[in-house]
Design an enzyme around this catalytic site. Structure first.
Site, mmCIF file in Angstrom:
data_model
loop_
_atom_site.group_PDB
_atom_site.id
_atom_site.type_symbol
_atom_site.label_atom_id
_atom_site.label_comp_id
_atom_site.label_asym_id
_atom_site.label_seq_id
_atom_site.Cartn_x
_atom_site.Cartn_y
_atom_site.Cartn_z
ATOM 1 N N ASP A 120 32.619 71.176 51.169
ATOM 2 C CA ASP A 120 32.699 70.100 50.173
ATOM 3 C C ASP A 120 33.108 70.669 48.822
ATOM 4 O OD1 ASP A 120 32.418 67.633 48.966
ATOM 5 O OD2 ASP A 120 30.242 67.760 48.778
ATOM 6 N N ASP B 154 44.031 68.490 42.109
ATOM 7 C CA ASP B 154 45.006 69.233 41.311
ATOM 8 C C ASP B 154 46.388 68.713 41.668
ATOM 9 O OD1 ASP B 154 46.259 71.336 39.783
ATOM 10 O OD2 ASP B 154 44.467 72.561 40.105
ATOM 11 N N ARG C 58 17.878 66.963 50.537
ATOM 12 C CA ARG C 58 16.477 67.232 50.221
ATOM 13 C C ARG C 58 15.463 66.781 51.268
ATOM 14 N NH1 ARG C 58 17.608 65.159 44.298
ATOM 15 N NH2 ARG C 58 19.204 64.126 45.562
HETATM 16 O O1 C5P Z 1 19.502 65.855 48.686
HETATM 17 P P1 C5P Z 1 20.411 64.725 49.030
HETATM 18 O O2 C5P Z 1 20.150 64.153 50.421
HETATM 19 O O3 C5P Z 1 20.463 63.658 47.956
HETATM 20 O O4 C5P Z 1 21.834 65.421 49.092
HETATM 21 C C1 C5P Z 1 23.007 64.707 49.267
HETATM 22 C C2 C5P Z 1 24.175 65.642 49.236
HETATM 23 O O5 C5P Z 1 25.358 64.838 49.205
HETATM 24 C C3 C5P Z 1 24.259 66.539 48.010
HETATM 25 O O6 C5P Z 1 24.904 67.743 48.415
HETATM 26 C C4 C5P Z 1 25.115 65.756 47.053
HETATM 27 O O7 C5P Z 1 25.831 66.571 46.175
HETATM 28 C C5 C5P Z 1 26.073 65.062 48.002
HETATM 29 N N1 C5P Z 1 26.653 63.827 47.497
HETATM 30 C C6 C5P Z 1 25.899 62.748 47.067
HETATM 31 N N2 C5P Z 1 26.514 61.604 46.630
HETATM 32 C C7 C5P Z 1 27.830 61.543 46.604
HETATM 33 C C8 C5P Z 1 28.605 62.618 47.033
HETATM 34 C C9 C5P Z 1 27.976 63.755 47.471
HETATM 35 O O8 C5P Z 1 24.691 62.774 47.097
HETATM 36 N N3 C5P Z 1 28.408 60.423 46.203
#
Ligand code: C5P
Length: 233
Positions: free
Chosen positions: A59, A64, A209
């Site tokens: 990810d 660019d 998380r």
């Molecule tokens: O901890 P959590 O379940 O919130 O993590 C979600 C993951 O998805 C993280 O790596 C976060 O950066 C990513 N993400 C997000 N929302 C978005 C795009 C990516 O939470 N719109």
């Protein structure tokens, strides 16, 4: 059935990543590596995941000029990611260049486009000169990206139903913002349970998380599988 869970390996070091993967064991077979870990640990973290037989969602959200993105895509294909993100807002030529770089290399990597970051609201749209609503902008960028060769999209679970209806069954919809029933939401404001997200049309769920922050990470991942299996998804 293939697991629809992608665990976000949101940890700061290669050692933390290796420990998380060891702890979680066979409860997760797909991991997302983002900028924090990739920039700290480098490609070796991807080699570790491959060595453990895991699939990789890289990810890095490229954005660019088309030529630079095509070259960056070519560079990371060497690590064999299964999924790779770019920003749809780089527009048609950039998305096309990324998709063509994969095709030309004969790689299996799927390009996912990010439409509107979920951290942006209507005020940001106005600031950026976008006159559409967030919802309309998500749909317009999604249609453009898929038309330009993206294999799918990263989207909020709240957008999944509309996107699935508009785009049909083919594009992959990968949704973060998923919380198992009863889990804390952290800084995610708009969430769905895993089952709700799959029912809405998500192909894969990115869960960070609720797994990584659990006292027993393996049990937390297994509980999410069970929550989904219980309703047949
Ligand atoms: O901890 P959590 O379940 O919130 O993590 C979600 C993951 O998805 C993280 O790596 C976060 O950066 C990513 N993400 C997000 N929302 C978005 C795009 C990516 O939470 N719109």
């Amino acid at each position: 059935m293939e697991s629809k869970i992608i665990a976000a390996l949101d940890v700061p070091t290669a050692a933390d990543a290796a420990q998380a993967v060891r702890e979680i064991g066979d409860a997760v077979s797909f991991y997302k590596v983002g900028l924090e870990l990739f920039l700290a640990a480098g490609p070796q973290v991807l080699e570790m995941l491959r060595g453990e037989g895991k699939k990789i969602f890289l990810d890095l959200k490229f954005h660019d000029i088309p030529r630079t993105v095509a070259h960056a895509v070519r560079s990371v294909l060497a690590y064999g990611p299964d999924l790779l993100t770019i920003h749809a807002s780089g527009s048609t030529a950039m998305v096309k260049a990324a998709a063509e770089a994969v095709q030309e290399a004969g790689a299996q990597t799927k390009i996912l486009a990010v439409t509107v970051l979920t951290s942006l609201d209507q005020g940001d749209m106005t600031l950026l000169g976008v006159t559409r609503s967030v919802e309309e902008q998500v749909l317009a960028l999604a249609q453009m990206a898929v038309g330009a060769g993206a294999a799918g999209l990263v989207c909020s679970p709240l957008e999944a139903g509309k996107l699935r209806a508009a785009l049909g069954p083919a594009p992959l919809l990968v949704t973060p913002g998923v919380r198992p029933a009863g889990a804390g939401v952290g800084d995610q404001k708009r969430v769905m349970t895993p089952a709700e997200a799959i029912r809405a049309g998500a192909s894969y769920l990115v869960i960070g998380r609720p797994i990584l922050g659990a006292p027993d990470r393996r049990a937390a991942a297994q509980a999410i599988h069970e929550e989904m299996a219980a309703i047949g998804v």
